[in-house]
Design an enzyme around this catalytic site. Structure first.
Site, PDB file in Angstrom:
ATOM      1  N   GLN B  91       0.820  -1.211   0.000  1.00  0.00           N
ATOM      2  CA  GLN B  91       0.000   0.000   0.000  1.00  0.00           C
ATOM      3  C   GLN B  91       0.852   1.259   0.000  1.00  0.00           C
ATOM      4  O   GLN B  91       0.331   2.365   0.012  1.00  0.00           O
ATOM      5  CB  GLN B  91      -0.935  -0.009   1.208  1.00  0.00           C
ATOM      6  CG  GLN B  91      -1.927  -1.160   1.174  1.00  0.00           C
ATOM      7  CD  GLN B  91      -2.805  -1.200   2.410  1.00  0.00           C
ATOM      8  OE1 GLN B  91      -2.751  -0.326   3.273  1.00  0.00           O
ATOM      9  NE2 GLN B  91      -3.639  -2.225   2.507  1.00  0.00           N
ATOM     10  N   HIS B 154      -1.697   0.511   5.527  1.00  0.00           N
ATOM     11  CA  HIS B 154      -2.514   1.444   6.316  1.00  0.00           C
ATOM     12  C   HIS B 154      -1.724   2.683   6.725  1.00  0.00           C
ATOM     13  O   HIS B 154      -1.605   2.998   7.905  1.00  0.00           O
ATOM     14  CB  HIS B 154      -3.098   0.751   7.560  1.00  0.00           C
ATOM     15  CG  HIS B 154      -4.104  -0.320   7.235  1.00  0.00           C
ATOM     16  ND1 HIS B 154      -4.883  -0.915   8.200  1.00  0.00           N
ATOM     17  CD2 HIS B 154      -4.472  -0.887   6.058  1.00  0.00           C
ATOM     18  CE1 HIS B 154      -5.675  -1.830   7.640  1.00  0.00           C
ATOM     19  NE2 HIS B 154      -5.442  -1.828   6.338  1.00  0.00           N
ATOM     20  N   GLU B 254     -16.147   3.991   7.275  1.00  0.00           N
ATOM     21  CA  GLU B 254     -16.847   5.021   8.045  1.00  0.00           C
ATOM     22  C   GLU B 254     -16.620   6.435   7.535  1.00  0.00           C
ATOM     23  O   GLU B 254     -15.589   6.733   6.959  1.00  0.00           O
ATOM     24  CB  GLU B 254     -16.377   4.987   9.512  1.00  0.00           C
ATOM     25  CG  GLU B 254     -16.718   3.705  10.241  1.00  0.00           C
ATOM     26  CD  GLU B 254     -16.283   3.723  11.704  1.00  0.00           C
ATOM     27  OE1 GLU B 254     -15.622   4.691  12.128  1.00  0.00           O
ATOM     28  OE2 GLU B 254     -16.627   2.757  12.418  1.00  0.00           O
ATOM     29  N   TYR B 264     -12.131   7.457  18.293  1.00  0.00           N
ATOM     30  CA  TYR B 264     -13.114   6.880  17.372  1.00  0.00           C
ATOM     31  C   TYR B 264     -13.243   5.362  17.474  1.00  0.00           C
ATOM     32  O   TYR B 264     -13.939   4.735  16.698  1.00  0.00           O
ATOM     33  CB  TYR B 264     -12.862   7.406  15.946  1.00  0.00           C
ATOM     34  CG  TYR B 264     -13.232   8.871  15.915  1.00  0.00           C
ATOM     35  CD1 TYR B 264     -14.513   9.275  15.596  1.00  0.00           C
ATOM     36  CD2 TYR B 264     -12.333   9.837  16.378  1.00  0.00           C
ATOM     37  CE1 TYR B 264     -14.893  10.595  15.669  1.00  0.00           C
ATOM     38  CE2 TYR B 264     -12.699  11.179  16.460  1.00  0.00           C
ATOM     39  CZ  TYR B 264     -13.980  11.554  16.105  1.00  0.00           C
ATOM     40  OH  TYR B 264     -14.370  12.853  16.204  1.00  0.00           O
ATOM     41  N   TYR B 275     -12.578  -9.477   6.846  1.00  0.00           N
ATOM     42  CA  TYR B 275     -12.794  -9.770   5.433  1.00  0.00           C
ATOM     43  C   TYR B 275     -12.770 -11.270   5.189  1.00  0.00           C
ATOM     44  O   TYR B 275     -13.549 -11.781   4.416  1.00  0.00           O
ATOM     45  CB  TYR B 275     -11.754  -9.053   4.559  1.00  0.00           C
ATOM     46  CG  TYR B 275     -12.091  -7.604   4.365  1.00  0.00           C
ATOM     47  CD1 TYR B 275     -13.029  -7.220   3.414  1.00  0.00           C
ATOM     48  CD2 TYR B 275     -11.531  -6.617   5.166  1.00  0.00           C
ATOM     49  CE1 TYR B 275     -13.381  -5.892   3.240  1.00  0.00           C
ATOM     50  CE2 TYR B 275     -11.876  -5.277   5.001  1.00  0.00           C
ATOM     51  CZ  TYR B 275     -12.794  -4.925   4.049  1.00  0.00           C
ATOM     52  OH  TYR B 275     -13.144  -3.616   3.890  1.00  0.00           O
TER      53      TYR B 275
END
Lengths: 386, 386
Positions: B91, B154, B254, B264, B275
């Protein structure tokens, strides 16, 4: 073609696309529960509402004017006798059926329908009757509500008892045209029942604490107003909130929580546009003294039956709200937090127009579909898999 | 097949299905505006972010580590020199680029990327640099932020300046596994930058009024925490609210509004499941002291770029929030009322994974798509029709 489609359809939707006929036996996947769509009964003509009786019978209204019985998984051939004549054209017909909360002792059921009243024009008005259901027949006791309304379709007509025994019901705006002085539209006028949620006692009498009881020139049955055509109505199982879905214009189907005396703004405010030509209806989305929707669908789905889920077959769905869609041919699952809709998942789609969604006493979710040309089973239930 | 599909797809979606290649020139219909998808430039390799400069140039980051220039509708062949080495795998890569609010006078741009740090493992960490963009080259001034984080992907990495010149940026949870004692997960630990929104001055210094400034053991740059992987970040044009979209687990993407010091909840609370296998992550959706999302997607769309629309080309969309989706290959339009998301419309779908959505200074909406095998133009803009 197949490949292009698979790029952007997922889960339950894909199953519907690739198995248009045999889909009942396929597993549909959603975020929290996988389920099968299992036939319950077939042979209906536009089933409009489903009601469960304590002995296991299922009552189903057919829009054409018949009340039907499903017993031991079979649709009984004869309609229930004793149902009054309905306006069986356009959007009119026999609509909702709900048992009285004390049905087990009083055998009372409530039925809403479009009532012929030649003095009101061919479309009549919205009315609610009650009567006993015994020996597979309906015996009228009396009419508990008749709307002061006239016009075309948009009868509304959903019924829901709350835990205190109050009966809530919806009346649409009777298709009064949203043109000219919008503030003078019948849905903004308390002297009639166009576009309202009504709250009455089970005998039709008006509760003394209704918001407009005693106000000169106002219909005392009105609980909230400024609605367009509410065809989904459900009482929140925890707090007793009166949740409804209403048909809006294009891009304007709404979820609202109806509170005493509130004005939901139709047709003065709103988010949708006219179906034809996409022309503007509203000057604004907000106005002082008018409520905002909790949620709305873009595009509109053509809202129908509505139910909170409280059962144990789908534990992750407890407290969620399930909304049917006609044009959308869908059942959407709405997650509610603090009176807001925070997420929406389409769990069923593509099996036909959805007329009603209910939780059965067995904890399965029942869906009434409009029969399609292929004779597909029109009442099904969702059963969890795995 | 065609018929089955048409039962439940509408508007913009249908156009995508039936014109998978030539869709750029077709009109897509939505509730309020019809538009065409018009090519802007092509030839990118995974474009990640789009930035507009006052002279009309468009800067585009490519994940592989290149900053590119689009000038007069052409992608210049040479990448911008001066960009540091990035972790160009998984990523990781070159991510966001935003001009300084005073770019016209100082020529400063800010770039976020996955920074190689062999001592932190192969994936490095999230960093933000600033430098000048002049004569088509980048000259590093300094690093304004480097996350105390380690792990896999991430990275987060979105950047947004507010009207007062504060720079907000996101860091993901670096894929720290949500197992064991969830309350001890790095995203719940203020002594690092896993899963946070950061607020700094444009020179990287920490504002004195940051919620954890001066608290022993806490990273002073943190504005809010308990996020998973926020990859969309946008400042509300009216009230300065810090809106973000974050990748959740399955069924848990979200929308949040980040407020000073708020938690949060990731991974302690949430709505999604793993997943793989759909197994449970969270014990609860709520907990004392943890914020609820404003909205979430079921199924998850794989959120990417995020932008409020303020232009005049699509007047009915003003104030709406536009969110990109990778897996969903979509751009969703969210209607915001009183800090809530009340409706969501998919306005673009099926043209490829969406990496970024921005409003151009011309009022068109720009979308960065991942190039597909067919060589389709990966940066497009939406232009209204009629």
């Amino acid at each position: 073609m197949t490949r292009a489609v698979s790029f952007f359809l997922s889960g339950a939707v894909l199953a519907a696309v690739f198995s248009p006929v045999s889909a009942q036996s396929d597993v549909r996947r959603t975020a929290h529960h996988d389920f099968r769509v299992v036939p319950v009964a077939e042979g209906f003509e536009v089933p409009w509402s489903i009601a469960f009786l304590p002995d296991g019978d299922i009552l189903v209204t057919e829009r054409a004017g018949r009340l039907r019985i499903v017993r031991d998984g079979k649709l009984l051939p004869d309609p229930v006798p004793g149902i009054p004549e309905v306006v069986a054209r356009g959007q009119g017909g026999l609509m909702d059926v709900v048992p009285h909360p004390d049905f087990a002792s009083n055998r009372m059921i409530y039925i809403s329908y479009s009532k012929p009243r030649e003095d009101l024009g061919r479309a009549g008005t919205t009315a609610v009757i009650r009567g006993t259901f015994e020996n597979d027949g309906f015996t009228l006791v009396d009419e508990v509500f008749e709307a002061v309304s006239r016009g075309g379709g948009h009868y509304g007509c959903r019924l829901a008892f709350d835990a205190d025994g109050y009966l809530y019901l919806s009346v649409g705006d009777r298709m009064a045209s949203p043109t000219g002085d919008l503030a003078a539209h019948p849905a903004q006028d308390l002297s009639n029942h166009h576009g309202v949620i009504v709250r009455i006692h089970d005998d039709g009498s008006v509760p003394e604490d209704n918001p407009f009881a005693g106000r000169a020139g106002a219909m005392p049955e009105i609980w909230s107003y400024g609605h367009r055509n509410p065809q989904g109505l459900a009482i929140h199982p925890d707090d007793g909130g009166v949740w409804l879905t209403e048909h809006g214009p294009r891009g304007g189907d709404e979820v609202n929580v109806s509170t005493a005396g509130a004005n939901y703004g139709w047709p003065v405010i709103g988010y949708g546009v006219n179906y034809r030509g996409g022309t503007k209806i509203h000057d604004a989305t907000h106005a002082e003294g008018m409520e905002q929707p909790v949620h709305f669908w873009v595009p509109s789905i053509g809202v129908s039956g509505l139910a909170f889920y409280t059962g144990d077959k789908f534990p992750e769905w407890r407290g969620n709200l399930f909304a049917g869609g006609l044009a959308g041919q869908n059942v959407d699952r709405l997650t509610i937090e603090d009176g807001r809709v925070v997420a929406r998942e389409t769990i069923l789609q593509g099996m036909g127009r959805v007329r009603d969604v209910r939780e059965g006493p067995d904890g399965y979710i029942y869906v009434a579909l409009e029969a399609r040309g292929d004779g597909q089973t029109p009442i099904v239930r969702l059963e969890p898999v795995g």
